[in-house]
Design a protein around this motif. Structure first.
Motif, PDB file in Angstrom:
ATOM      1  N   SER A 135       0.841  -1.206   0.000  1.00 39.33           N
ATOM      2  CA  SER A 135       0.000   0.000   0.000  1.00 39.33           C
ATOM      3  C   SER A 135       0.868   1.245   0.000  1.00 39.33           C
ATOM      4  CB  SER A 135      -0.905   0.040   1.240  1.00 39.33           C
ATOM      5  OG  SER A 135      -1.755  -1.051   1.239  1.00 39.33           O
ATOM      6  N   VAL A 136       1.906   1.217   0.812  1.00 34.73           N
ATOM      7  CA  VAL A 136       2.803   2.382   0.871  1.00 34.73           C
ATOM      8  C   VAL A 136       3.450   2.590  -0.503  1.00 34.73           C
ATOM      9  CG1 VAL A 136       4.849   3.390   1.965  1.00 34.73           C
ATOM     10  CG2 VAL A 136       3.270   2.028   3.336  1.00 34.73           C
ATOM     11  N   VAL A 147       7.893   0.145   8.111  1.00 31.10           N
ATOM     12  CA  VAL A 147       6.779   0.737   7.359  1.00 31.10           C
ATOM     13  C   VAL A 147       7.042   2.231   7.142  1.00 31.10           C
ATOM     14  CG1 VAL A 147       4.301   1.202   7.359  1.00 31.10           C
ATOM     15  CG2 VAL A 147       5.145  -0.988   8.233  1.00 31.10           C
ATOM     16  N   GLN A 148       7.497   2.896   8.189  1.00 30.66           N
ATOM     17  CA  GLN A 148       7.750   4.342   8.044  1.00 30.66           C
ATOM     18  C   GLN A 148       8.847   4.616   7.024  1.00 30.66           C
ATOM     19  OE1 GLN A 148       8.335   5.486  12.191  1.00 30.66           O
ATOM     20  NE2 GLN A 148       6.455   6.677  12.076  1.00 30.66           N
ATOM     21  N   LEU A 149       9.861   3.737   7.020  1.00 33.00           N
ATOM     22  CA  LEU A 149      10.971   3.941   6.081  1.00 33.00           C
ATOM     23  C   LEU A 149      10.559   3.701   4.634  1.00 33.00           C
ATOM     24  CD1 LEU A 149      14.156   2.558   7.825  1.00 33.00           C
ATOM     25  CD2 LEU A 149      13.739   4.866   6.983  1.00 33.00           C
ATOM     26  N   ALA A 150       9.446   2.972   4.448  1.00 33.74           N
ATOM     27  CA  ALA A 150       8.972   2.708   3.089  1.00 33.74           C
ATOM     28  C   ALA A 150       8.362   3.970   2.473  1.00 33.74           C
ATOM     29  CB  ALA A 150       7.954   1.568   3.108  1.00 33.74           C
ATOM     30  N   HIS A 200      10.402  12.392   0.164  1.00 32.88           N
ATOM     31  CA  HIS A 200       9.732  13.578  -0.400  1.00 32.88           C
ATOM     32  C   HIS A 200       8.218  13.553  -0.179  1.00 32.88           C
ATOM     33  CE1 HIS A 200       9.336  10.683  -3.678  1.00 32.88           C
ATOM     34  NE2 HIS A 200       8.378  11.430  -4.169  1.00 32.88           N
ATOM     35  N   LYS A 201       7.692  12.434   0.354  1.00 31.83           N
ATOM     36  CA  LYS A 201       6.257  12.389   0.679  1.00 31.83           C
ATOM     37  C   LYS A 201       6.017  12.222   2.182  1.00 31.83           C
ATOM     38  CE  LYS A 201       4.693  10.786  -3.835  1.00 31.83           C
ATOM     39  NZ  LYS A 201       3.686  10.013  -4.576  1.00 31.83           N
ATOM     40  N   ASP A 202       7.087  12.255   2.947  1.00 34.22           N
ATOM     41  CA  ASP A 202       6.993  11.994   4.391  1.00 34.22           C
ATOM     42  C   ASP A 202       6.594  13.276   5.137  1.00 34.22           C
ATOM     43  OD1 ASP A 202       7.404  10.915   6.999  1.00 34.22           O
ATOM     44  OD2 ASP A 202       9.340  11.943   6.994  1.00 34.22           O
ATOM     45  N   VAL A 203       5.303  13.631   5.011  1.00 30.56           N
ATOM     46  CA  VAL A 203       4.849  14.912   5.574  1.00 30.56           C
ATOM     47  C   VAL A 203       4.841  14.923   7.101  1.00 30.56           C
ATOM     48  CG1 VAL A 203       3.579  15.808   3.612  1.00 30.56           C
ATOM     49  CG2 VAL A 203       2.481  14.106   5.089  1.00 30.56           C
ATOM     50  N   ASP A 204       5.013  13.764   7.716  1.00 30.47           N
ATOM     51  CA  ASP A 204       5.139  13.705   9.173  1.00 30.47           C
ATOM     52  C   ASP A 204       6.532  14.146   9.630  1.00 30.47           C
ATOM     53  OD1 ASP A 204       2.893  13.037  10.605  1.00 30.47           O
ATOM     54  OD2 ASP A 204       3.068  10.883  10.217  1.00 30.47           O
TER      55      ASP A 204
END
Ligand code: NDP
Length: 311
Positions: free
Chosen positions: A82-83, A110-113, A117-121
């Protein structure tokens, strides 16, 4: 002394309105809208509430919101798939994995996936590294970014000030420390092994608490005239604890008596208010700013991907 209230809700409303205006500008220039995707695994009620409020705020700002719901027993491959799909989707500029994930999943993996450039967190090592090095082009984690916005809004100059942060989490304490350093504050970070927390805290001109322990910071921890930022969000149900932590707040005590629950911060608000010069309430302080900053980061991601700049 009764501290003035730093109204995070009002500032969040202002920021969200500004984002909505900037989204219109983005739309006029690109013909598209920024897109935010949230991955929610399982049916944790608190997570569902958070995700719903993020979706609502995104839609209100004109940001396209996409919710990917996966069952609590979703396999590792399914979640990572999904990611990856969202990472490849040009209409998605921000991907957020709602935490906590069920225990069988590796949160870090999962977070590293999520591509940087899309990691808005702002949790990705690339973003964390850019913050450390003082480089632009990453995303700053939403909660500490909201804390800084609140201090700026109130005109609090951090240069040369003693800032004490209680909590060293990757999502709040550490990035908050780097942000405060970037503003030339003298920063101390406390944690569970800190000796004599009260004395260390009482040095602070600006005290930031992000612990997750209701009312840990008592009045005597606070230097008279300090600014107190309470990041903690804790639900309490014990009447004795409520009588202590909501003392001096008769309306909230009455609501507790009716509902049997209340949200409190890490700071004893009634005691702190008598010594601080300014303080954030819980709720209505830092919390609303976290979502406002998520929208701002999503817009930034979209602007960068369209070559419109974004810092
Ligand atoms: P974490 O649970 O990741 O970290 C807590 C930190 O507090 C740790 O560094 C821990 O030390 C430290 N700590 C624990 N007990 C003590 C103690 N007795 N004395 C001093 N330090 C202590 O916390 P988060 O930063 O993720 O969250 C903290 C709180 O903020 C929670 O209530 C959470 O719900 C809230 N929160 C609110 C947000 C908002 O939008 N307003 C966003 C994110 C969080 P050690 O490292 O040694 O274990």
């Amino acid at each position: 002394m009764s501290a003035r209230i730093l109204d995070g809700k009002a500032l969040a409303t202002k920021i969200k309105a500004r984002v909505a205006e900037d989204v219109k500008d983005y739309q006029a220039k690109t013909g598209g809208v920024p897109g935010l995707a949230v991955i929610l695994v399982g049916d944790d009620p608190a997570s569902s509430v958070y995700v719903a409020s993020k979706e609502k705020a995104a839609l209100a700002a004109g940001i396209h919101s996409l919710l990917i719901r996966l069952p609590a027993d979703a396999k590792r491959e399914q979640v990572l798939d999904s990611v990856t799909r969202l990472a490849d989707d040009d209409a998605v500029h921000g991907i957020l994995v709602q935490l906590p994930l069920p225990g069988h999943l590796d949160t870090e993996e999962v977070q590293l996936a999520v591509p940087a450039h899309k990691d808005v967190d702002g949790f990705h090592p690339v973003s964390a590294g850019k913050l450390l090095l003082g480089q632009e082009g990453g995303f700053v984690a939403c909660t500490p970014k909201g804390v800084l916005a609140l201090l700026d809004e109130d005109g609090i100059d951090l240069k040369g000030k003693e800032v004490v942060i209680v909590g060293r989490s990757n999502i709040v304490g550490k990035p908050a420390a780097l942000l405060m350093l970037s503003r030339h504050a003298t920063v101390t970070v406390c944690h569970s092994r800190t000796h004599d927390l009260a004395t260390v805290c009482s040095r602070a001109d600006v005290l930031i608490a992000s612990v997750g322990y209701p009312g840990l910071i008592r009045g005597n921890f606070i230097k008279p005239g300090a600014v107190v930022i309470d990041v903690g969000i804790n639900r309490i149900t014990d009447p004795e604890q409520a009588a202590d932590l909501l003392s001096g707040q008769p309306k909230r005590l009455a609501r507790f008596a009716k509902n049997g629950k209340s949200l409190v911060g890490d700071v004893h608000f009634g005691e702190a208010r008598e010594r601080a010069s300014a303080i954030t309430p819980v709720p209505g302080g830092v919390g609303p700013l976290t979502i406002a900053m998520l929208l701002e980061n999503t817009l930034t991601g979209a602007r960068r991907s369209a070559g419109l700049g974004g810092d």
